[in-house]
Design a protein around this motif. Structure first.
Motif, short mmCIF file in Angstrom:
data_model
loop_
_atom_site.label_atom_id
_atom_site.label_comp_id
_atom_site.label_asym_id
_atom_site.label_seq_id
_atom_site.Cartn_x
_atom_site.Cartn_y
_atom_site.Cartn_z
N ALA A 1 0.92 -1.17 -0.06
CA ALA A 1 -0.06 -0.01 -0.01
C ALA A 1 1.19 1.12 0.11
O ALA A 1 1.80 1.09 0.77
CB ALA A 1 -0.96 0.04 1.26
N ASN A 2 0.30 2.24 -0.76
CA ASN A 2 1.18 3.49 -0.87
C ASN A 2 0.39 4.54 0.15
O ASN A 2 1.02 5.45 0.50
CB ASN A 2 1.11 4.08 -2.13
N VAL A 3 -1.01 4.39 0.05
CA VAL A 3 -1.66 5.19 1.07
C VAL A 3 -2.26 4.23 1.92
O VAL A 3 -3.07 3.24 1.49
CB VAL A 3 -2.93 5.71 0.19
N LEU A 4 -2.07 4.35 3.17
CA LEU A 4 -2.70 3.68 4.29
C LEU A 4 -3.82 4.29 5.11
O LEU A 4 -3.45 5.40 5.77
CB LEU A 4 -1.28 3.27 5.13
N ILE A 5 -4.99 3.79 5.23
CA ILE A 5 -6.21 4.37 5.99
C ILE A 5 -6.29 3.64 7.25
O ILE A 5 -6.52 2.43 7.22
CB ILE A 5 -7.17 4.32 5.11
N LEU A 6 -5.92 4.44 8.30
CA LEU A 6 -6.12 3.75 9.99
C LEU A 6 -7.32 4.30 10.40
O LEU A 6 -7.29 5.43 10.79
CB LEU A 6 -5.10 3.97 10.56
N ASP A 7 -8.48 3.62 10.56
CA ASP A 7 -9.44 3.94 11.06
C ASP A 7 -9.66 3.59 12.57
O ASP A 7 -9.86 2.52 13.14
CB ASP A 7 -10.93 3.19 10.51
N GLU A 8 -9.13 4.61 13.33
CA GLU A 8 -9.31 4.35 14.75
C GLU A 8 -7.98 3.25 15.42
O GLU A 8 -8.87 2.29 15.93
CB GLU A 8 -10.62 4.21 15.38
N PRO A 9 -7.10 3.41 15.08
CA PRO A 9 -6.25 2.14 15.15
C PRO A 9 -5.85 1.97 16.68
O PRO A 9 -5.66 1.18 17.22
CB PRO A 9 -4.95 2.52 14.32
N THR A 10 -5.98 3.26 17.47
CA THR A 10 -5.27 3.05 18.81
C THR A 10 -6.40 2.92 19.67
O THR A 10 -6.24 2.94 20.99
CB THR A 10 -4.67 4.40 19.14
N ALA A 11 -7.65 2.90 19.28
CA ALA A 11 -8.76 2.70 20.23
C ALA A 11 -8.61 1.46 21.01
O ALA A 11 -9.05 1.52 22.13
CB ALA A 11 -10.10 2.57 19.43
N VAL A 12 -7.69 0.60 20.56
CA VAL A 12 -7.80 -0.75 21.27
C VAL A 12 -6.33 -1.02 21.77
O VAL A 12 -6.04 -1.96 22.13
CB VAL A 12 -8.28 -1.93 20.39
N LEU A 13 -5.66 -0.09 21.65
CA LEU A 13 -4.18 -0.42 22.00
C LEU A 13 -3.75 0.40 23.31
O LEU A 13 -4.38 1.22 23.84
CB LEU A 13 -3.06 0.42 20.90
N PRO B 1 -0.98 2.23 25.68
CA PRO B 1 0.06 3.31 25.44
C PRO B 1 1.37 2.79 24.79
O PRO B 1 1.76 3.56 23.88
CB PRO B 1 0.10 3.93 26.84
N GLN B 2 1.86 1.83 25.37
CA GLN B 2 3.05 1.45 24.75
C GLN B 2 2.74 1.02 23.25
O GLN B 2 3.56 1.09 22.33
CB GLN B 2 3.69 -0.03 25.56
N GLU B 3 1.66 0.16 23.11
CA GLU B 3 1.32 -0.34 21.55
C GLU B 3 1.17 0.95 20.79
O GLU B 3 1.52 1.03 19.61
CB GLU B 3 0.09 -1.16 21.58
N VAL B 4 0.55 1.92 21.32
CA VAL B 4 0.46 2.98 20.68
C VAL B 4 1.80 3.73 20.10
O VAL B 4 2.05 4.24 19.06
CB VAL B 4 -0.41 4.28 21.35
#
Ligand SMILES: Nc1ncnc2c1ncn2[C@@H]1O[C@H](COP(=O)(O)OP(=O)(O)OP(=O)(O)O)[C@@H](O)[C@H]1O
Ligand SMILES: [Mg+2]
Lengths: 369, 510
Positions: free
Chosen positions: B161-173, B175-178
């Protein structure tokens, strides 16, 4: 309201449009197969149509065939509401037939308005208990209901075979069948001597009732919740095991009603192997009904018409009646694969207008930018 | 060097029955930038991105990728054009392995067979390259939510992918994972890729994004401002259209008797101990917060506290009385539950909002009489709740699947709050909701506590735990390893407990 109507006709899983289109495509494809086999498809379709709707007798035949199909289709669709695949409808129908026959053969000196309902109840009860046993196995021991119900089918068939050849065999009968049930236990015929009985109304009412039941009762609500998301239902305190058990019992009860209606109405006795696979045809009906409880009514009638029509086909033409089976099988195949139908239609559309555009897009995407 | 626009959307419109989800939107993303797309729940962010990804067809509008007009009709088109998307709700097959999920549709083949050896090697290489710490051969269902998300990202990366869409990727992470995710994102950016980030955590936008665009009610109200020029309050103002108090909280005034007490809790799965002799209690009028990295026994703890799982041993008391039985018994005993994952346990998504807002309470006399549903009462009730909790929908008869993610969460919240539980097990209560809804849920939680109810808050969102809890604890490896009054620990210290680098005994006596 308009919105709801519109969504009914969208080309999505479970839509009416999909079912209707599948039916049409199935007929066209079977026609082509017939033509390839060297028969005139129009002669065939005409014969089927006449056999199904051409006369009062034909229509009565259609509904006679539709009666058990509506019941078995309903039994299957209803179980699906809780995401239970009840492949045991055939066996439950046989057990229901047995229950109805046992009560129907009993001379209790009862008037018809008591004896007949009792006999029907006997059928319902036997069907429910038999399905309940599969449910018990599933809930208690975690056995797969598909396997369990299929096994129970064989057991039911063998058991009925034993009974009709042995303990219940009619005196002096050459065929494996019981005595005639008592006059008081018979389902009245609508157009005697035609075999169509009032059971057709029970079948239709059963669909309407089950629709009401799933929509309006609390247990119906639980059934839907379990069928659509078992984990969420469990989290909400719904006892999923109990719900699945109840669903199977009700599904079996409906299948049992089918058996009762055959014994008390059409055959008037329990005959070994009386069903030409009504239970399994119910799965086909459920597919055409798009798993919609009310959709079972028209779907059952369509399949009933094809069965009735195929008899005419065999009687008046040299075309094998099996071609009617081909149409039925095609319908199932197509309804079961909505994507296929969508693709068939899309190819048409693309050929009409969007073809060039699509071509342009695909040639662009394949070249590296 | 003039920047090329990696993505340009012009005049996008998408109508749903009774709502215009996207209303004449122009949206531009430059090559090699991280662009944050903000907006309230239901503002149309996911819809706009689904259009770009080909999951949803717009009613009108044009899309240009790298300056070229393109027709995107289905995800296959956008994938071929180098667009990847990680959805708000994952789209993985749980029983298949990481590799199988990643390569699906792009399988390397040898003859007519999929070359699994090669595939595993390729996927593992990607995993190692970005430090994702999962095994390519693990089945997805055995992974934590955070790990599952990495599988989604891998899927996009695998397709180049050249354009990556992340739809609320951090909602489930956590702090470290973020933090780790941000490192990955910056790496991807350095490699010239463009990233569109949807998030409700304004701090993250400010930290990682180059530019910001804001949607409100389907319209683009702010497009492409520089993130470094904004602070959280400004962003919140743009999103909501009014000031939002982002930091207010209050501590408990009156703490009563112990409401729920857990001791001697042991649970193992397939011989592996998950919860080890865990004990905790929560008092009336208190919020007891449990922070921790996902996969340290939280899920199992929640299941035990709500009756879903029978542990190997436990003594569970509510108001001094033993509490046992099935989920239904827990519910009827006044133990409410906000499930950590609204899609698996929280909602029956293909049912209506009406049906979902009474789920679990559907047998109460208000909703059921002699086995029949009180349809009218349910309808009025649902309409009330939709209004009270600001669920954005034209009609409560609509299916939950037609709601935006945050609004689905509001349905869960509305359901449990309205039934006035004595003890509330709140797991990730604000996952995926926008700032104003988050404030709303926080104030509801605090109100509930001030009414003398007991709340156990289990969250991967450290800010949330610190802000709401009267008592903070950390779960690590199936045990509560540390506990303290509110406002004692700083973020760093909790972080050390969460990763197991520090134990409570190290300060006091051991
Ligand atoms: N399939 C659908 N049918 C009907 N309405 C829909 C559908 N999908 C989305 N909507 C509506 O479109 C609007 C925009 O939804 P969208 O999912 O894009 O919001 P969002 O900005 O992603 O919100 P969130 O932050 O809560 O995820 C909402 O009002 C939603 O109810
Ligand atoms: Mg969204």
């Amino acid at each position: 309201m308009k919105q709801r109507l519109k969504s009914l006709f969208r080309l999505e899983d479970g839509g009416v449009l999909l079912s209707v289109l599948s039916l049409i495509i199935a007929i066209i494809i079977s026609g082509i197969i017939m033509a390839i086999a060297g028969h005139n498809p129009f002669t065939a379709f005409r014969a089927i149509a006449i056999g199904a709707f051409g006369s009062q007798r034909a229509i009565a035949n259609t509904f006679t065939q539709a009666t058990p199909l509506i019941f078995t289709g309903l039994a299957f669709v209803f179980a699906r509401k809780a995401f239970v695949i009840n492949l045991g409808v055939e066996g439950q129908m046989y057990m229901g037939a047995l229950g109805a026959a046992l009560v129907g053969l009993m001379d209790l000196g009862l008037p018809a308005f008591i004896h007949l309902p009792l006999a029907i109840l006997g059928g319902i009860l036997f069907g429910a208990l038999y399905a309940g046993f599969a449910g018990f196995l599933k809930v208690r021991f975690g056995s797969n209901e598909v396997v369990a119900t299929v096994m129970l089918n064989s057991i039911a068939l063998l058991f009925i075979g034993y009974l009709t050849n042995g303990p219940l065999l009619a005196a002096g009968s050459a065929a494996a069948q019981t005595e005639r049930v008592l006059e008081t236990a018979l389902l009245p015929r609508i157009l005697p001597p035609n075999q169509l009985t009032y059971a057709i109304f029970f079948a239709i009412l059963a669909c309407i009732f089950m629709k009401w039941f799933t929509d309006r009762t609390t247990i119906g609500y639980e059934i839907r919740a379990v069928g659509l998301n078992k984990k969420a239902a469990e989290t909400a305190g719904i006892s999923t095991g109990k719900v699945i058990f109840i669903t199977l019992c009700i599904s079996g009860a409906i299948a049992g009603f089918a058996g009762a209606s055959q014994v008390l109405g059409v055959d008037r006795r329990l005959i070994m192997g009386f069903s030409p696979g009504f239970g399994f045809a119910g799965i086909a009906v459920s597919a055409l009904a798009a798993n919609n409880l009310l959709g079972v009514i028209p779907a059952g009638i369509v399949f009933g018409a094809m069965r009735a029509g195929s008899m005419e086909l065999a009687r008046t033409t040299s075309i094998p009646a099996e071609f009617s089976d081909i149409i039925q099988a095609m319908v199932v195949l197509l309804v079961a694969s909505p994507l296929l139908v969508r693709e068939i239609l899309k190819v048409n559309q693309v050929a009409k207008k969007g073809g060039r555009k699509l071509w342009k897009l695909s040639s662009k995407t394949s070249s590296p930018s | 060097m003039t920047p090329i626009n990696a993505v340009e959307m012009r005049g996008m419109v998408k109508d749903y029955p009774l709502v215009r989800a996207v209303d004449n939107v122009d949206f531009t993303v430059e090559q090699g930038e991280i662009h944050s797309l903000l907006g309230e729940n239901g503002a149309g962010k996911s819809t706009l991105m689904n259009i770009l990804y080909g999951m949803t067809r717009p009613d009108s509008g044009e899309i240009y990728l790298a300056g070229q007009p393109v027709q995107i009709r289905r995800p296959a088109d956008s994938i071929a054009l180098g667009v990847g998307m990680v959805h708000q709700h994952f789209m993985l097959t749980p029983v298949m392995t990481v590799t199988e999920n990643v390569i699906i549709g792009n399988e390397p083949t040898r003859g007519i067979f999929t070359d699994y050896k090669k595939a595993n090697a390729e996927v593992q290489e990607l995993i190692d390259k970005y430090g994702f710490h999962i095994s390519a051969k693990a089945t997805v269902e055995s992974l934590s939510v955070g790990q599952q998300q990495r599988v989604e990202i891998l899927k996009a990366l695998y397709r180049k992918a050249n354009v990556l869409i992340l739809d609320e990727p951090t909602a489930v992470l956590t702090p470290q994972e973020v933090k780790e995710l941000f490192v990955v994102m910056r790496e991807l950016k350095a490699a010239g890729k463009s990233i569109i980030l949807i998030t409700h955590k304004l701090r993250e936008t400010i930290e990682v994004a180059d530019r910001v665009s804001v949607l409100r009610g389907g319209k683009m109200v702010t497009s492409g401002v520089f993130a470094k020029d904004c602070d959280a309050s400004q962003l919140a103002l743009m999103m909501v259209g009014r000031r939002v108090d982002l930091y207010s909280t209050r501590r408990s005034q009156v703490v009563g008797e112990t409401a729920l007490e857990v001791s001697n809790l042991n649970l193992s799965r397939r011989g592996v101990p998950i919860l080890k002799n865990l004990s905790l209690h929560v008092k009336k009028g208190e919020i007891f917060g449990i922070a921790g990295i996902e996969g340290n026994g939280q899920t199992e703890l929640i299941e035990v506290l709500t009756g879903l799982t029978k542990p190997d041993s436990v003594t569970l008391k509510k108001d001094g009385e033993p509490l046992t039985g099935k989920p239904a018994d827990f519910l009827s005993n006044g133990v409410g539950h906000i499930p950590e994952d609204r899609l698996t346990r929280g909602l029956v998504v293909p049912m209506s909002i009406e049906d979902n807002v009474i789920l679990g309470y559907h047998k109460r006399p208000a909703f059921s009489r002699r086995g029949l549903r009180r349809t009218k009462a349910i309808r009025t009730y649902a309409a009330d709740k939709v209004k009270e909790f600001d669920v954005r929908t034209p009609n409560a008869k609509n299916l939950c699947s037609s709601l935006s993610g945050g609004n689905q969460q509001k349905v869960v919240i509305a359901r449990v709050f309205s039934q006035n539980p004595d003890v509330l097990i709140a797991a990730q209560p604000t996952r995926g909701v926008d700032v104003s809804a988050q404030e709303f849920i926080y104030s509801k939680l605090l109100d509930l506590r001030d009414m003398g109810k007991a709340i156990i808050l289990i969250s991967a969102d450290l800010d949330e735990v610190r802000r709401l809890s009267d008592r903070v604890s950390v779960i690590y490896d199936g045990q509560i390893v540390a506990e303290s009054k509110a406002d004692v620990w700083d973020e760093m210290e909790i972080g050390l407990y969460m990763t197991g680098s520090k134990q409570a005994g190290e300060e006091t006596s051991e």
